[in-house]
Scaffold this active site. Structure first.
Site, PDB file in Angstrom:
ATOM      1  N   HIS A  93      41.242  32.485  38.289  1.00  0.00           N
ATOM      2  CA  HIS A  93      40.658  31.145  38.328  1.00  0.00           C
ATOM      3  C   HIS A  93      41.783  30.120  38.461  1.00  0.00           C
ATOM      4  O   HIS A  93      42.793  30.221  37.758  1.00  0.00           O
ATOM      5  CB  HIS A  93      39.835  30.895  37.055  1.00  0.00           C
ATOM      6  CG  HIS A  93      39.046  29.641  37.124  1.00  0.00           C
ATOM      7  ND1 HIS A  93      37.829  29.553  37.760  1.00  0.00           N
ATOM      8  CD2 HIS A  93      39.320  28.389  36.676  1.00  0.00           C
ATOM      9  CE1 HIS A  93      37.387  28.307  37.694  1.00  0.00           C
ATOM     10  NE2 HIS A  93      38.277  27.586  37.034  1.00  0.00           N
ATOM     11  N   GLU A  98      48.906  32.067  42.270  1.00  0.00           N
ATOM     12  CA  GLU A  98      47.817  33.054  42.134  1.00  0.00           C
ATOM     13  C   GLU A  98      48.214  34.389  42.749  1.00  0.00           C
ATOM     14  O   GLU A  98      48.011  35.449  42.161  1.00  0.00           O
ATOM     15  CB  GLU A  98      46.551  32.555  42.848  1.00  0.00           C
ATOM     16  CG  GLU A  98      45.851  31.418  42.182  1.00  0.00           C
ATOM     17  CD  GLU A  98      44.498  31.141  42.832  1.00  0.00           C
ATOM     18  OE1 GLU A  98      43.815  32.074  43.268  1.00  0.00           O
ATOM     19  OE2 GLU A  98      44.127  29.951  42.910  1.00  0.00           O
TER      20      GLU A  98
END
Ligand code: GRF
Length: 208
Positions: A109, A179
């Protein structure tokens, strides 16, 4: 070697990053299937290009929810999946899959959960909300998935500073780079059995 399923609905940049970590042998695993609700997604295109198995299912293809969920679970069981990685998957993971793969589903996320998580916080909406709030810190969270949206136990987080001239796009760009590194790191740890659960909390052990 662990069999990994990647669930993705969008561009698939995390899928691509995970795939390259596998090709470079940094992750001791195999992407055994890409699951998507979106047949025209970048993720599915990439799976086709790289000859990775893929499975597309959505309401148009299979209107019956029970069958849809059973079909996904069946695919995962057939492919002997050990780990499911959600990478921009915009559908709720069915409860029967969550129960079957307890502590074996990860999600990434693009914020520091629990902030900016839950309903409505997906894609660019997350970064827009961070910028609008004036927060100086955002980041990346990798967490295990349970039945509550964006609420499973957090495995790892990394902070990304928000600059005063950041736009949602510039922030998302910096976050996405983190990420890619962090997801591969977490998946590598899972594949090497380096995640231990203590009192319901996942911990990373012996990780460089
Ligand atoms: C990422 O920002 C991820 O954190 C979120 O959805 C986005 C997916 O991007 N869950 P991509 O499809 O991997 O490029």
């Amino acid at each position: 070697m662990k069999n990994i399923a990647i669930f993705a609905s969008g561009g698939g940049s995390n899928l691509k990053a995970i795939y390259s970590s596998i090709v470079s042998q940094s992750i001791n695993g195999k992407i055994a299937i890409v699951v998507s609700n979106n047949p025209t997604s970048g993720a599915i295109e990439f799976a086709k290009e790289c000859k990775i198995n893929f499975f597309v299912i959505n309401k148009q293809i299979c209107p019956d929810q029970y069958k849809r969920e059973s079909n996904i679970l069946e695919e995962l069981i057939n492919k002997k999946i050990d780990l499911i990685c959600l990478a921009g998957y915009l559908k709720l993971v069915p409860e029967k899959i969550i129960n079957h793969y307890k502590n074996c589903i990860l999600n990434i996320h693009p914020s520091l959960l629990p902030q900016y998580g839950g309903k409505g916080f997906y894609g660019m909406h997350v970064h827009e909300a961070v910028i609008a709030s004036g927060d100086k810190r955002s980041g990346v969270t990798i967490h295990f998935v349970n039945e509550k949206y964006d609420r499973g136990e957090i495995l790892i987080q990394e902070v990304v500073e928000v600059k005063s001239n950041d736009t949602p796009e510039s922030l998302s760009h910096r976050i996405l780079k983190i990420e890619h590194r962090l997801y591969s790191f977490a998946i590598k740890a899972f594949c090497e059995n380096k995640i231990v659960w203590e009192k319901g909390v996942p911990l990373l052990k012996d990780i460089k």
